[in-house]
Design a protein around this motif. Structure first.
Motif, PDB file in Angstrom:
ATOM      1  N   ILE A  70       0.542  -1.593   0.317  1.00 47.19           N
ATOM      2  CA  ILE A  70      -0.100  -0.027   0.233  1.00 47.19           C
ATOM      3  C   ILE A  70       0.712   1.492   0.120  1.00 47.19           C
ATOM      4  CG2 ILE A  70      -1.787   1.473   1.092  1.00 47.19           C
ATOM      5  CD1 ILE A  70      -2.420  -1.487   1.960  1.00 47.19           C
ATOM      6  N   ALA A  71       0.584   1.852  -0.486  1.00 46.74           N
ATOM      7  CA  ALA A  71       0.988   3.459  -1.357  1.00 46.74           C
ATOM      8  C   ALA A  71       0.065   4.317  -0.677  1.00 46.74           C
ATOM      9  CB  ALA A  71       2.133   3.942  -2.150  1.00 46.74           C
TER      10      ALA A  71
ATOM     11  N   PRO B 152      -4.073   3.534  -4.066  1.00 46.79           N
ATOM     12  CA  PRO B 152      -2.997   3.190  -2.969  1.00 46.79           C
ATOM     13  C   PRO B 152      -2.851   2.104  -2.570  1.00 46.79           C
ATOM     14  CG  PRO B 152      -4.927   4.405  -2.635  1.00 46.79           C
ATOM     15  CD  PRO B 152      -4.990   4.177  -3.467  1.00 46.79           C
ATOM     16  N   ASP B 153      -3.496   0.613  -3.523  1.00 50.26           N
ATOM     17  CA  ASP B 153      -3.408  -0.677  -3.368  1.00 50.26           C
ATOM     18  C   ASP B 153      -2.985  -0.611  -4.677  1.00 50.26           C
ATOM     19  OD1 ASP B 153      -5.016  -1.171  -1.810  1.00 50.26           O
ATOM     20  OD2 ASP B 153      -6.360  -1.069  -3.257  1.00 50.26           O
ATOM     21  N   MET B 154      -0.846  -1.013  -4.397  1.00 49.16           N
ATOM     22  CA  MET B 154      -0.292  -1.511  -5.691  1.00 49.16           C
ATOM     23  C   MET B 154       0.317  -2.693  -6.389  1.00 49.16           C
ATOM     24  SD  MET B 154       2.857   1.601  -4.811  1.00 49.16           S
ATOM     25  CE  MET B 154       3.736   0.668  -2.699  1.00 49.16           C
TER      26      MET B 154
ATOM     27  N   ALA C 105       3.572  -2.928   4.409  1.00 48.87           N
ATOM     28  CA  ALA C 105       3.582  -4.110   3.529  1.00 48.87           C
ATOM     29  C   ALA C 105       2.454  -4.753   3.790  1.00 48.87           C
ATOM     30  CB  ALA C 105       4.501  -4.879   3.370  1.00 48.87           C
ATOM     31  N   VAL C 106       1.639  -5.398   4.503  1.00 47.95           N
ATOM     32  CA  VAL C 106       0.666  -6.278   4.473  1.00 47.95           C
ATOM     33  C   VAL C 106       0.288  -8.029   4.218  1.00 47.95           C
ATOM     34  CG1 VAL C 106      -1.371  -6.845   6.045  1.00 47.95           C
ATOM     35  CG2 VAL C 106      -0.782  -3.980   5.542  1.00 47.95           C
ATOM     36  N   ALA C 107       0.731  -8.992   4.942  1.00 49.59           N
ATOM     37  CA  ALA C 107       0.846 -10.500   4.644  1.00 49.59           C
ATOM     38  C   ALA C 107       0.125 -11.494   5.101  1.00 49.59           C
ATOM     39  CB  ALA C 107       2.385 -10.852   4.702  1.00 49.59           C
TER      40      ALA C 107
ATOM     41  N   THR D 129      -2.111   0.348 -10.769  1.00 50.28           N
ATOM     42  CA  THR D 129      -0.983   1.241 -11.513  1.00 50.28           C
ATOM     43  C   THR D 129       0.119   2.013 -10.509  1.00 50.28           C
ATOM     44  OG1 THR D 129      -2.453   2.489 -10.607  1.00 50.28           O
ATOM     45  CG2 THR D 129      -2.752   2.807 -12.662  1.00 50.28           C
ATOM     46  N   GLY D 130       0.486   1.119  -9.365  1.00 54.73           N
ATOM     47  CA  GLY D 130       1.353   1.354  -8.624  1.00 54.73           C
ATOM     48  C   GLY D 130       2.632   0.363  -8.694  1.00 54.73           C
TER      49      GLY D 130
END
Lengths: 164, 107
Positions: free
Chosen positions: A100-101, A107-109, A137-139, B66-67
């Motif tokens: 996630i950014a 935001p979901d990359m 980062a979520v695992a 897109t990231g």
């Protein structure tokens, strides 16, 4: 002639002073930011993004390493490596890793789907970041739990300079 | 043709060994939204999924949004179990798919 050179040299002196002042201020900011990082507080926006992918569960910290550079010159390509400490057996493995950014337009990359056949929970990719922000980062673990890690990244050239 | 893929992995491995597979793809990963000069916007056109299948069984899937950078790179691991083909399949916005195959020989 000397009248031309001396104002220049004065300007350069002034510029130097401004730079050192800025550098000092930046260093002060970094120092001020450190205790906040230790407190591990998550902004409401980011908490919401995380909750959406974990269906409300709160991920634990630890067991996962997010390796990104602290400062990147070009947000168009940011090398990223994620390692989760997991035996990767049928009973205990990583199901997926989500990146996630919070400040990207979307935001979901990316999401990596892994399984016990991976042998090791280690993935790498290149990301696109619109601005300086915290990457998360979520695992998801096979036992139903979640782990997370985050890292602050300073981006000097945005990936969205054409206004997208 | 704007798609090309370079797959880097060992070709001869022992059974049980963990193999790292690196895939570098050439693709613009156009995130869309820019003006097309005629009052509209350019649609998004990215590779949105990479699936890896090893001897018929799926081992890895990479969902891209897109990231993910243009010319996306991804590296992942798998445990070598038997000699077989690793099939990589990309899915692009608009429905196009691209497939590449790499042979893994297990001794």
């Amino acid at each position: 002639m000397s009248s031309v050179i001396s104002p220049r040299s004065r300007r350069s002196e002034a510029g130097h002073d401004r730079r050192s002042l800025l550098a000092g201020a930046a260093a002060g900011l970094v120092v001020a930011a450190l205790p906040a990082r230790a407190a591990t507080d998550i902004s409401p926006e980011r908490a919401q993004l995380i909750a959406r992918i974990t269906e409300g569960a709160l991920p634990e910290r630890g067991r996962i390493t997010l390796d990104v550079p602290a400062l990147v010159e070009n947000g168009n390509s940011v090398d990223t490596r994620i390692v989760v400490e997991s035996p990767m057996t049928d009973a205990d493995h990583v199901r997926w890793i989500h990146l996630i950014a919070e400040k990207n337009p979307f935001p979901d990359m990316a999401r990596f789907h892994l399984g016990p056949r991976a042998g090791r929970a280690e993935v790498a990719t290149t990301l696109r970041l619109s601005q300086s922000q915290t990457v998360t980062a979520v695992a998801a673990l096979s036992g139903g739990g979640f782990v997370m890690a985050d890292a602050d990244i300073v981006v000097t050239l945005s990936a969205c300079i054409d206004g997208g | 043709m704007s798609f090309n893929a370079r797959i880097t992995m060992p070709t001869d491995v022992r059974a049980g060994e963990i193999v790292e597979i690196k895939v570098l793809t050439r693709h613009p990963m156009d995130r869309g939204g820019q003006s097309d000069g005629r009052g509209g916007t350019v649609p998004r056109k990215i590779l949105n999924r990479l699936t890896a299948t090893y001897a018929g069984e799926p081992i890895f899937r990479f969902d891209m949004h897109t990231g993910v950078a243009a010319n996306p790179f991804v590296s992942f691991t798998t445990r070598a179990v038997a000699t077989g083909d690793i099939v990589f399949e990309w899915r692009e916005d608009g429905g196009a798919t691209y497939t590449r195959t790499a042979r893994l020989t297990v001794t």
